[in-house]
Design an enzyme around this catalytic site. Structure first.
Site, PDB file in Angstrom:
ATOM      1  N   ASN A 196       0.839  -1.199   0.000  1.00  0.00           N
ATOM      2  CA  ASN A 196       0.000   0.000   0.000  1.00  0.00           C
ATOM      3  C   ASN A 196       0.874   1.249   0.000  1.00  0.00           C
ATOM      4  OD1 ASN A 196      -2.646  -1.081  -0.014  1.00  0.00           O
ATOM      5  ND2 ASN A 196      -2.412  -1.703   2.114  1.00  0.00           N
ATOM      6  N   CYS A 212      -4.702  -7.396  -3.835  1.00  0.00           N
ATOM      7  CA  CYS A 212      -5.261  -7.140  -2.516  1.00  0.00           C
ATOM      8  C   CYS A 212      -6.247  -8.259  -2.199  1.00  0.00           C
ATOM      9  CB  CYS A 212      -5.955  -5.779  -2.506  1.00  0.00           C
ATOM     10  SG  CYS A 212      -6.603  -5.249  -0.904  1.00  0.00           S
ATOM     11  N   HIS A 213      -6.621  -8.401  -0.917  1.00  0.00           N
ATOM     12  CA  HIS A 213      -7.545  -9.473  -0.527  1.00  0.00           C
ATOM     13  C   HIS A 213      -8.873  -8.935   0.002  1.00  0.00           C
ATOM     14  CE1 HIS A 213      -4.537  -9.086   2.943  1.00  0.00           C
ATOM     15  NE2 HIS A 213      -5.559  -8.311   3.233  1.00  0.00           N
ATOM     16  N   HIS A 267      -9.741  -0.801  -2.335  1.00  0.00           N
ATOM     17  CA  HIS A 267     -10.346  -0.425  -1.058  1.00  0.00           C
ATOM     18  C   HIS A 267     -11.645   0.359  -1.222  1.00  0.00           C
ATOM     19  CE1 HIS A 267      -6.407  -0.971   1.478  1.00  0.00           C
ATOM     20  NE2 HIS A 267      -6.844  -2.095   0.918  1.00  0.00           N
ATOM     21  N   TYR A 270     -12.084   6.967   3.863  1.00  0.00           N
ATOM     22  CA  TYR A 270     -12.087   7.347   2.448  1.00  0.00           C
ATOM     23  C   TYR A 270     -13.265   8.252   2.108  1.00  0.00           C
ATOM     24  CZ  TYR A 270      -9.283   3.064   2.423  1.00  0.00           C
ATOM     25  OH  TYR A 270      -8.366   2.087   2.707  1.00  0.00           O
TER      26      TYR A 270
END
Length: 488
Positions: free
Chosen positions: A149, A170-171, A201, A258
């Site tokens: 990241n 990413c997971h 994300h 975010y």
């Protein structure tokens, strides 16, 4: 099959072990070379000992090497995996601590927001050094798999400026799918079909089907609100689901920073988070978790080493993308996943230059993205706010333009909801000065930043945040683990 994989930042011991064991679950991959590299010889020694113990226990002819000379480790590598954190926990602590002085309360701070942007400023020059080495000494056509990241910024820089074949991994999508399968009463996540699309994300489940039956917003909301655990841990995500009509892949804590709506007033934060685990919104939660994990591993290393002496069980292979992608590329067995790549029309209502996360299929011909996806308008609008911040952040990291960096931070959704322009300008000066050793591109700007800080009249405060917890000692962690074992 015999080829070389290099792992940069291999001192991320737990994650490197997971990637390695996943790779060895592929029968064709038991004669490969895995080259570990890290700036920490201490961490390299630990992870090499663990991986060699795994190889010995399973009797595989895998070759494991470890070298602090990154360029040497990359020589001839067909695949390069990065999981670096430039500046380590010391710089990360400033990513959380300094914005708190200006009222900006982050849970993670590694994707956007003030912390994620500065993290990108530290990482991108190093990522570009990796790319230079890959172009010069790795195998021709080598593929770079970035796990570090801020995912979108790192991948954006590697593609646009590093000129290397790069995919970001990413997971978050997998974890979100596991939640949905559970609340809908599925026996396994394999009963769930889904399309997620957006940016890292901030990916959205825009189509969901359980055993072929389409799942709509109302059914999903009702299932989450009826769940005894997720109804408390994911309050913010559920609220976004109700308003947007689709579920976000990302955790409650991540998603909260975010958006400009949920963490801007200290008295409101507790309403939307849950303190049962750091990932649900705790102030500086991931910093605390990372610190405790590092301390625990250092103390309990003999136990970790002993546990490595076990046969690998392919049935326990993780859902991390890396091994599955390499298996598909090398064997032709098709793999479907969600990957971070340059948009170029994959998502119709996001910019072409953005790094998006969306479905794709992998085979011998490469990673083949499903194009023509259109996001719901609210999802696209939320993604666009982050993309604009990411673009300015990448360009400032490459150019060393501190004014552009300040504009990137100013346009961040949460920062803009909390701080004034004067506060943002001072905060960025303070962060650049504090992290100067990891920001060579801003060396020319540091003296003037120091002068401005000495003359500034912008007030700050000593604030730990709305929901901060102290780092637990080894003794406290042991007691907690013991209590959990007894409860089971």
């Amino acid at each position: 099959m015999s080829f070389k994989i290099a792992i940069i930042g291999a001192g991320s011991v737990g994650f490197t072990k997971k990637l390695f064991t996943d790779l060895l679950c592929v029968p064709e991959f038991r004669d490969i070379e895995v080259a570990l590299t890290d700036i920490s010889q201490h961490n390299l020694d630990m992870i090499r000992a663990i991986l060699e113990k795994i190889v010995e226990a399973n009797g595989f002819p895998v070759k494991v090497t470890a070298d602090t000379d990154r360029r040497r480790a990359l020589e001839g590598a067909k695949y390069i995996i990065s999981c670096v954190r430039v500046g380590g926990l010391e710089a990360y602590a400033d990513d959380i601590r300094i914005p708190l002085k200006y009222g900006i309360d982050q849970c993670v701070g590694d994707t956007i927001c003030a912390g994620g942007i500065l993290y990108g400023q530290r990482n991108i020059p190093v990522i570009l050094d990796f790319c230079k080495d890959i172009r010069e000494v790795a195998a021709s056509g080598a593929k770079f798999l970035n796990y570090a990241n801020p995912m979108a910024m790192n991948t954006w820089a590697a593609i646009e400026y590093g000129k290397v074949d790069t995919v970001g991994l990413c997971h978050g999508v997998q974890h979100g799918a596991e939640q949905i399968a559970e609340i809908l009463g599925a026996k396994s996540v394999s009963e769930l079909d889904y399309i997620c699309s957006g940016i890292n994300h901030q990916t959205w489940f825009i189509d969901l089907r359980l055993n072929g039956r389409k799942i709509g917003k109302d059914e999903l909301v009702a299932a989450f609100e009826a769940h005894p655990v997720f109804s408390q841990q994911e309050k913010l995500r559920i609220d976004v689901l109700k308003r947007f009509g689709v579920y976000s892949t990302e955790s409650n804590g991540h998603l909260s920073e975010y958006l400009p709506w949920y963490r801007k007033r200290p008295e409101e934060i507790a309403r939307w988070i849950d303190m049962s685990d750091w990932i649900h919104g705790e102030t500086g939660g991931y910093l605390r978790h990372s610190t405790e994990t590092r301390n625990w591993f250092e103390t309990e290393f003999p136990q970790f080493l002993a546990s490595a002496a076990k046969p690998i069980d392919p049935a326990k292979r993780s859902n991390e993308h890396a091994s599955h992608i390499l298996e598909a590329l090398e064997t032709g067995r098709v793999y479907r996943g969600h990957f971070n790549v340059k948009n170029n029309g994959v998502i119709t209502n996001l910019p072409a230059d953005a790094i998006i996360e969306s479905p794709g299929f992998v085979d011998r011909f490469g990673i083949n993205m499903v194009s023509g996806v259109t996001l719901p308008e609210a999802c696209a609008a939320t993604c666009m706010a982050s993309i604009n911040v990411q673009r300015m952040s990448v360009h400032s990291a490459v150019s060393g333009d501190i004014d552009l960096l300040k504009l990137a931070v100013l346009h961040d959704p949460l920062v803009g909801a909390v701080a004034t322009p004067e506060e943002v300008w001072q905060m960025v000066d303070e962060m650049v000065v504090a992290q100067a050793r990891w920001l060579p591109q801003y060396a020319h700007a540091v003296p003037a930043a120091k002068e401005r800080l000495a003359k500034s009249s912008v007030k700050t405060r000593d604030w730990a945040g709305a929901a901060r917890r102290n780092v637990r000692s080894i003794e406290e962690l042991r007691a907690e683990k013991s209590a959990l074992k007894k409860a089971v």
